[in-house]
Scaffold this motif. Structure first.
Motif, PDB file in Angstrom:
ATOM      1  N   ILE A 178       0.841  -1.207   0.000  1.00 36.17           N
ATOM      2  CA  ILE A 178       0.000   0.000   0.000  1.00 36.17           C
ATOM      3  C   ILE A 178       0.874   1.255   0.000  1.00 36.17           C
ATOM      4  O   ILE A 178       0.597   2.227  -0.710  1.00 36.17           O
ATOM      5  CB  ILE A 178      -0.955  -0.021   1.208  1.00 36.17           C
ATOM      6  N   ASN A 181       2.196   1.892  -3.375  1.00 31.31           N
ATOM      7  CA  ASN A 181       1.104   2.403  -4.208  1.00 31.31           C
ATOM      8  C   ASN A 181       1.170   1.953  -5.672  1.00 31.31           C
ATOM      9  O   ASN A 181       1.076   2.773  -6.589  1.00 31.31           O
ATOM     10  CB  ASN A 181       1.091   3.949  -4.148  1.00 31.31           C
ATOM     11  N   LYS A 183      -0.151   0.098  -9.218  1.00 27.72           N
ATOM     12  CA  LYS A 183      -1.463   0.056  -9.866  1.00 27.72           C
ATOM     13  C   LYS A 183      -2.237  -1.190  -9.453  1.00 27.72           C
ATOM     14  O   LYS A 183      -3.456  -1.140  -9.281  1.00 27.72           O
ATOM     15  CB  LYS A 183      -1.286   0.094 -11.386  1.00 27.72           C
ATOM     16  N   TYR A 184      -1.506  -2.314  -9.282  1.00 32.67           N
ATOM     17  CA  TYR A 184      -2.154  -3.557  -8.877  1.00 32.67           C
ATOM     18  C   TYR A 184      -1.302  -4.298  -7.844  1.00 32.67           C
ATOM     19  O   TYR A 184      -0.070  -4.238  -7.879  1.00 32.67           O
ATOM     20  CB  TYR A 184      -2.393  -4.478 -10.091  1.00 32.67           C
ATOM     21  N   SER A 233      -7.369   1.926   2.283  1.00 30.75           N
ATOM     22  CA  SER A 233      -6.370   2.492   1.371  1.00 30.75           C
ATOM     23  C   SER A 233      -6.958   2.904   0.031  1.00 30.75           C
ATOM     24  O   SER A 233      -6.276   3.540  -0.781  1.00 30.75           O
ATOM     25  CB  SER A 233      -5.253   1.469   1.125  1.00 30.75           C
ATOM     26  N   TYR A 235      -8.087   0.713  -2.280  1.00 29.42           N
ATOM     27  CA  TYR A 235      -7.946  -0.349  -3.282  1.00 29.42           C
ATOM     28  C   TYR A 235      -9.236  -1.168  -3.391  1.00 29.42           C
ATOM     29  O   TYR A 235      -9.813  -1.557  -2.375  1.00 29.42           O
ATOM     30  CB  TYR A 235      -6.799  -1.282  -2.914  1.00 29.42           C
ATOM     31  N   SER A 261      -6.880  -3.450  -6.953  1.00 32.80           N
ATOM     32  CA  SER A 261      -6.746  -2.411  -7.970  1.00 32.80           C
ATOM     33  C   SER A 261      -6.735  -1.020  -7.337  1.00 32.80           C
ATOM     34  O   SER A 261      -7.634  -0.683  -6.559  1.00 32.80           O
ATOM     35  CB  SER A 261      -7.908  -2.514  -8.965  1.00 32.80           C
ATOM     36  N   ARG A 262      -5.708  -0.227  -7.684  1.00 38.09           N
ATOM     37  CA  ARG A 262      -5.562   1.123  -7.113  1.00 38.09           C
ATOM     38  C   ARG A 262      -6.708   2.039  -7.499  1.00 38.09           C
ATOM     39  O   ARG A 262      -7.015   2.998  -6.771  1.00 38.09           O
ATOM     40  CB  ARG A 262      -4.226   1.717  -7.590  1.00 38.09           C
TER      41      ARG A 262
END
Length: 465
Positions: A178, A181, A183-184, A233, A235, A261-262
């Motif tokens: 996290i 950060n 994208k996945y 977070s 996600y 997924s972000r």
């Protein structure tokens, strides 16, 4: 014949970047002399170093030979022998960093992927350390993958959840991911994660005279805690228990895969490539015979002679239950009268089916992985084929450690399915799931079904309180 080689020749021979070869020369790990600005290396010294690589503990190092970034970047934690990573790499990712504490796995990584950054205990690093080691500055991380140690959640263990050091490694991985950060995030684990409590209360301390279980003590409390971290977070996530045979592997290994997924959206499930159900129009599961029938060399452990006596009476796909009753009792001893199916005892694998889950030792009495016709356990070469490692993938350490590395790995076919899935998400390619496709033999294993069941248990708890 020349006894000296160039930096470039040593780089090709050892599989290291030229930059790292120069470092080895400077620190005299390899005998070499500098003529002007050019290093000239003693060939025999280089060959001795190559041999020693099979036995030493690989040192931490940053990524080497990082050029122009043309592929999406992936970072790997709890990398093991890199089964999951090889699948993701095959799907087009640059595995920029591997993090692994086991000394034999570390050496395997160093031998096969010497330019990949290598770190040890995840608990020793923060996000800035990871970026520095991976030689990342302003690049966006596309994917972080990891399979935290599963013993804390395994149904065969003590189910200590996050109160186990290995469970804490799970939380460290999640928090570090996290913080970085990407994208996945992809998290892989055993089925036991779906039912493991965050805090385990001994059974003798439950029931009348004891307080009701708390939310963290409910089945699935550990996973629920992790999902709360992801929710906080921002996600989005989905998960399912996937049978690797549905993705082209000659093995019915099942693993929970959580895809995060972000962008906060719920990712779709993986798209299967195979099925044992003809109604879906997919190729049938691959069999063991298709996988291991053409291997020439075999290095393997042996069954004790007292077990071989019974194996010689069994055919492909049979186990102790196929022996005459008097021999069943003789072979099983006290276990004959215990409960359970005991299908792993004196088990010859079937040619015509996928292998069951590979374990870390193929000759343990309750989880035998006997060859279909030969009186021996599966060889390490067969282990590699079943897990889809390349035949030339080198494994460090003694044979027993090689079995452990491959037995703990994620099948490369399942890793590829994950990597291809993330690639499609990155490129906004539409992913279509197959309606009513059964990913696993168990119930309530998808994120949607699991949440419903956990919330029902939580509501019952609240009513009792």
């Amino acid at each position: 014949m020349s006894t000296r080689v160039s930096i470039k020749e040593a780089s090709l021979f050892l599989g290291f970047s030229e930059q790292r070869i120069r470092t080895l020369c400077r620190f005299k790990a390899i005998a070499a002399e500098k003529i002007g600005s050019i290093w000239v290396i003693n060939k025999r010294s280089m060959e001795k170093y190559s041999e020693s690589m099979k036995h030493i503990i690989a040192e931490d190092h940053p990524a080497y030979n990082v050029g122009q970034q043309l592929k999406p970047i992936a970072l790997s934690f709890f990398s093991g022998a890199m089964g999951l990573d090889l699948g993701i790499e095959k799907a087009g990712f640059d595995i920029r960093l591997a993090c692994e504490v086991d000394k034999y796995c570390r050496q395997t990584i160093a031998i096969n992927r010497p330019n990949t950054a290598l770190l040890s205990d995840i608990n020793d690093y923060e996000a800035s350390d990871i970026k520095n080691a991976a030689r990342l500055t302003n690049e966006d991380i596309d994917l972080i993958v990891g399979g935290p140690p599963c013993q804390a959640f395994s149904t065969a263990g003590k189910r200590k959840g996050f109160n186990d050091d290995r469970g804490n490694a799970f939380l460290k991985f999640l928090q570090l991911s996290i913080d970085l950060n990407p994208k996945y995030i992809v998290l892989e684990n055993v089925r036991g994660l779906l039912s493991c409590p965050m805090e385990h209360r001994p059974h003798e301390h439950r029931g009348e005279g004891y307080p009701d279980l708390s939310e963290d003590e409910l089945k699935g409390g550990a996973l629920n805690f992790a999902l709360k971290m992801l929710d906080k977070s921002g996600y989005g996530y989905s998960f399912e228990l996937y049978n690797s045979a549905n993705f082209g592997t000659s093995q019915t290994r099942e693993r929970v895969i959580i895809i995060c997924s972000r962008n906060g959206q719920t990712p779709p499930f993986l798209t299967p490539s195979h099925s044992d159900n003809p109604k879906f129009g997919l190729p049938q599961w691959n069999t063991l015979k298709q996988c291991i029938s053409n291997i020439d060399k075999h290095d393997h452990l042996n069954f004790p002679e007292k077990r071989l006596k019974y194996y010689r009476l069994l055919k492909s796909g049979q186990n102790w239950k196929n022996l005459p009753v008097d021999l069943q009792k003789e072979a099983m001893g006290k276990s004959y009268f215990s409960g359970g199916g005991k299908t792993g005892f004196l088990r010859r694998l079937s040619w015509d089916k996928p292998s069951p889950t590979l374990v870390t030792h193929p000759a343990m009495p309750a989880t035998d992985l006997g060859h279909p016709v030969e009186s021996r356990p599966l060889s390490i070469q067969e282990y590699k084929r079943i897990q889809q490692f390349p035949d030339d993938w080198k494994l460090a350490g003694p044979l027993i450690q090689q079995y452990k590395q491959v037995g703990n790995a994620v099948p490369i076919g399942l890793g590829y399915a994950v990597g291809k899935h993330i690639q499609d998400l990155l490129e906004s390619i539409e992913i279509k799931n197959i309606p009513s496709f059964k990913y696993s033999r168990y119930k309530n294993t998808s994120s949607k079904e699991w949440k419903i069941q956990f919330n029902i248990a939580k509501e019952k708890l609240l009513k009792n309180i």
